[in-house]
Design an enzyme around this catalytic site. Structure first.
Site, short mmCIF file in Angstrom:
data_model
loop_
_atom_site.label_atom_id
_atom_site.label_comp_id
_atom_site.label_asym_id
_atom_site.label_seq_id
_atom_site.Cartn_x
_atom_site.Cartn_y
_atom_site.Cartn_z
N GLY A 145 0.78 -1.22 0.00
CA GLY A 145 0.00 0.00 0.00
C GLY A 145 0.81 1.27 0.00
O GLY A 145 2.01 1.28 -0.24
N THR A 146 0.13 2.35 0.28
CA THR A 146 0.69 3.70 0.18
C THR A 146 0.51 4.44 1.49
O THR A 146 -0.47 4.24 2.19
CB THR A 146 -0.03 4.47 -0.94
OG1 THR A 146 0.31 3.89 -2.19
CG2 THR A 146 0.34 5.94 -0.96
N THR A 147 1.45 5.31 1.79
CA THR A 147 1.32 6.22 2.92
C THR A 147 1.58 7.63 2.40
O THR A 147 2.62 7.90 1.82
CB THR A 147 2.33 5.88 4.03
OG1 THR A 147 2.15 4.53 4.43
CG2 THR A 147 2.13 6.80 5.23
N LYS A 200 4.17 10.17 -6.25
CA LYS A 200 2.83 10.29 -5.66
C LYS A 200 2.51 11.71 -5.21
O LYS A 200 1.44 11.96 -4.70
CB LYS A 200 2.71 9.32 -4.48
CG LYS A 200 2.83 7.87 -4.92
CD LYS A 200 2.72 6.94 -3.75
CE LYS A 200 2.92 5.51 -4.22
NZ LYS A 200 2.84 4.57 -3.11
N SER A 223 -2.93 3.04 3.16
CA SER A 223 -2.94 1.86 4.04
C SER A 223 -1.98 2.01 5.21
O SER A 223 -2.15 1.36 6.23
CB SER A 223 -2.61 0.60 3.23
OG SER A 223 -1.34 0.74 2.64
#
Length: 171
Positions: free
Chosen positions: A28-30, A61, A157
């Site tokens: 996922g991504t933060t 991002k 996430s």
């Protein structure tokens, strides 16, 4: 005390009893944002993933919206990229028509109206930040179009872990 080795001791104990130690896993991504006195800081990781598979180790991002506005995106990479490009173009046309520098609230309204129209089918969770004539602004924009304005935000996430760090280190 800078660090704790409690997990090391626990893992060694579990290993000695025949258990496998836990493995780190990146999914996922933060994305995060923080407001300070005269501006906003945005941050994001650089991996594009699908479950445990890493597709791109250097995915951008943090997206340009205007000279004074940037946006971080989590969700489907194509959705975040095209959504931010579309709003950036619309905001530029709006600035030309109004002959004024773009405001963060205008970008926010454009994002929330577009995402609400698609009722969450565009998988773009955004952290929008910028500085305009009213000062620094930081917002979260959820895929279904709702928004929050807070002094520090996290999405993606990894947002719970990032928020835990913010809440324990900010006053």
């Amino acid at each position: 005390a800078r660090g704790s080795f409690d997990n090391l001791l626990r893992n060694n104990l579990l290993t000695s009893k025949g258990y496998k130690p836990p493995t780190a896993r990146k999914t996922g991504t933060t994305i995060v944002g923080v407001v300070f006195d005269n501006g906003v800081v945005l941050g994001a990781d650089t991996r594009a993933t699908a479950g445990p598979v890493v597709f791109d180790k250097n995915c951008e991002k943090i997206h340009y919206i205007a000279d004074n506005i940037m946006c971080c995106g989590a969700g489907t990479a194509a959705d975040t990229e095209h959504t931010t490009q579309l709003i950036s173009s619309k905001l530029w046309l709006h600035a030309l028509a109004s002959r004024r520098a773009p405001r963060v609230a205008t970008a926010l309204n454009m994002f929330k109206h577009m995402l609400f129209r698609y009722q969450g089918h565009i998988s773009a969770a955004l952290v929008l930040g910028g500085v305009d004539i009213h000062g620094p602004h930081l917002y979260t924009v959820y895929p279904h179009g709702s928004t929050d304005r807070l002094p520090f935000v996290t999405m993606g996430s990894g947002s719970l872990a990032a928020m835990a760090v913010f809440e324990t280190t900010t006053g």
